[in-house]
Design a protein around this motif. Structure first.
Motif, short mmCIF file in Angstrom:
data_model
loop_
_atom_site.label_atom_id
_atom_site.label_comp_id
_atom_site.label_asym_id
_atom_site.label_seq_id
_atom_site.Cartn_x
_atom_site.Cartn_y
_atom_site.Cartn_z
N GLY A 167 0.62 -1.41 -0.10
CA GLY A 167 0.24 -0.27 -0.38
C GLY A 167 0.82 1.14 -0.22
O GLY A 167 2.30 1.67 -0.04
N ALA A 168 -0.06 2.03 -0.09
CA ALA A 168 0.76 3.73 -0.30
C ALA A 168 -0.22 4.80 -0.01
O ALA A 168 -1.50 4.61 -0.83
CB ALA A 168 1.09 4.21 -1.98
N VAL A 169 -0.33 5.23 1.13
CA VAL A 169 -1.07 5.98 1.56
C VAL A 169 -0.65 7.98 1.69
O VAL A 169 0.67 7.50 2.50
CB VAL A 169 -1.95 5.61 2.68
N ASN A 170 -1.72 8.85 1.91
CA ASN A 170 -1.36 10.56 1.52
C ASN A 170 -1.92 10.20 2.86
O ASN A 170 -3.15 10.03 2.78
CB ASN A 170 -1.45 10.24 0.47
N PHE A 171 -1.12 11.15 4.23
CA PHE A 171 -1.75 11.89 5.12
C PHE A 171 -1.40 13.40 4.56
O PHE A 171 -0.62 13.74 3.97
CB PHE A 171 -1.29 11.53 6.20
N ASP A 172 -2.24 14.60 4.97
CA ASP A 172 -2.57 15.44 4.76
C ASP A 172 -1.51 16.27 5.95
O ASP A 172 -2.04 18.31 6.33
CB ASP A 172 -3.60 16.31 4.23
N VAL A 173 -1.19 15.44 7.20
CA VAL A 173 -0.53 15.62 8.76
C VAL A 173 0.72 15.60 8.65
O VAL A 173 1.28 14.52 8.12
CB VAL A 173 -1.57 15.16 9.81
N PRO A 174 0.63 16.69 9.15
CA PRO A 174 2.95 16.01 9.56
C PRO A 174 3.07 14.86 10.05
O PRO A 174 2.40 14.50 10.66
CB PRO A 174 3.06 17.67 10.33
N LEU A 317 -7.61 4.38 10.63
CA LEU A 317 -6.27 5.23 10.44
C LEU A 317 -5.99 6.81 9.75
O LEU A 317 -5.66 7.28 10.62
CB LEU A 317 -5.13 4.21 9.88
N ARG A 318 -6.61 6.39 8.80
CA ARG A 318 -6.55 7.82 8.19
C ARG A 318 -7.76 9.16 9.19
O ARG A 318 -7.49 10.78 9.29
CB ARG A 318 -7.08 8.53 6.91
N LYS A 319 -8.57 8.46 9.42
CA LYS A 319 -10.08 9.82 10.46
C LYS A 319 -8.45 9.50 11.87
O LYS A 319 -8.64 10.75 12.64
CB LYS A 319 -10.48 9.10 11.07
N ALA A 320 -7.64 8.65 12.19
CA ALA A 320 -7.29 8.72 13.95
C ALA A 320 -5.99 9.56 13.58
O ALA A 320 -5.66 9.93 14.52
CB ALA A 320 -6.85 6.95 14.09
#
Length: 357
Positions: A167-174, A317-320
């Motif tokens: 998987g590859a996941v982008n998050f918009d937080v540091p 996880l993205r919500k967390a």
């Protein structure tokens, strides 16, 4: 220390763009990313051929064999032990090379000590992740995509009792905000819908290493997972590497058998958290997980694992990772601010390095 180089994996660009969701950065070419990974592979090859490596069953605690170190007034030896006790593996490796260079007469005795052999074995685990990431780039084209959106893509294949997920996941937080969700073990069950209770900590906890037992519930089955999480903070490139696995040196840790009707699973999960770097914001997670549940599940369970299990986990996880900023209470923000172990401050240092890319 070149593990977390820019990656080009399937439709994931080196700058973190997923599925042609381009940012303003100039993406590295595939050739450049491949060349960097080849360099990492050569490092892995040379390390694996080292005559000082111990077999997996021979691993000892990092503090073991201390009395075998050469007696010297140089403070570097004491510093090496301190770094190992804190599981700062990459810093210890750098210091070891310095000691060997400054004290060549002690090199043979030093490299034969149990503590240094354990260090070399742990460094090898870091290199293995680099090798796996290179292989992952080659596998994605041959594995079916099980989930995809503008900021995430997952590949999954199953073979009997074994499941492999890439998987590859982008998050918009540091980076440091991303890790609050998974690092605060006693709060994990608040966001991970597979768990009714938080994982149990086994043995002592260190900032960069701990062992946990958890009981995920998947449909009508309850599983048990006992894993070691070993972390490497790369302060040259600016990234975090996590190696999570059920096959780890127990070193005297007492682990009881699972309860009746609870199946203990075998798990290996390698994760590279990469701050976008430069003037960009956000974090890219590249992950490869291999799970063996110990039996071939019925078709409906296999379909759930392939089509819903990992996508649901990623959504959780993205919500967390947003709870630090958007949580209804201050629990997550307080944990980040308190930073009891100094882990989040260490991640901020990696982010500063990434900004210089």
């Amino acid at each position: 220390k070149t593990l977390a180089v820019p990656l080009v994996m399937g439709n994931v660009d080196s700058c973190g763009c997923v599925d042609n969701l381009h940012c303003d950065d100039t993406c590295f070419t595939e050739d450049l990313a491949h060349a960097a990974l080849v360099e990492q592979g050569e490092r892995t090859k040379s390390t694996s051929e080292s005559p000082w490596l111990l077999g997996e069953s021979c691993l000892v605690p990092l503090s073991g064999g201390l009395r075998e170190l050469p007696h010297d007034s140089d403070v570097n030896y004491d510093r090496l032990v301190q770094l190992l006790d804190c599981w700062r593996i990459l810093e210890a490796e750098t210091l070891l090379l310095k000691i060997v260079k400054e004290h060549p007469d002690d090199a043979e005795v030093l490299l034969q000590s149990l503590i240094v052999k354990s260090l070399i074995q742990r460094v090898r685990e870091y290199d293995v992740v680099g090798q796996l990431m290179e292989e992952m780039m080659q596998q994605c084209g041959a594995i079916q995509t099980c989930y995809q959106d503008s900021d995430c893509r997952l590949w999954l294949k199953s073979d009997g009792s074994q499941f492999v997920c890439l998987g590859a996941v982008n998050f918009d937080v540091p980076l440091h905000e991303c890790l609050v969700a998974v690092n605060e073990i006693d709060l994990v069950h608040h966001w991970n819908t597979l768990l009714s209770t938080s994982p149990e900590l086994l043995g002592a906890r260190h900032m960069l290493r701990h062992v946990t037992r958890s009981h995920p519930n998947i449909m009508m089955f309850t599983f048990e997972s006992i894993v070691e999480t070993l972390r490497f903070v790369n302060t040259n490139y600016g990234s975090l590497v996590e190696r999570i696995r059920s096959d780890f040196p127990v070193n005297g840790l007492s682990v009881s058998d699972p309860d009746w009707f609870v199946k203990r699973i075998e798990l290996t999960c390698d994760q590279v958290w990469i701050p976008r770097g430069g003037t960009s914001k956000g974090t890219l997670l590249v992950v490869q997980s291999m799970i063996d549940i110990g039996f071939s599940p019925p078709g409906v369970v296999a379909n759930f694992l392939c089509n819903q299990f990992m996508p649901n986990f990623v959504r959780d996880l993205r919500k967390a990772v947003r709870l630090v900023r958007d949580g209804e209470d201050d629990t997550w923000r307080n944990r980040l601010q308190q930073d009891a172990s100094g882990f989040y401050n260490t991640l901020r240092q990696a982010e500063k390095v990434a900004k210089c890319r």
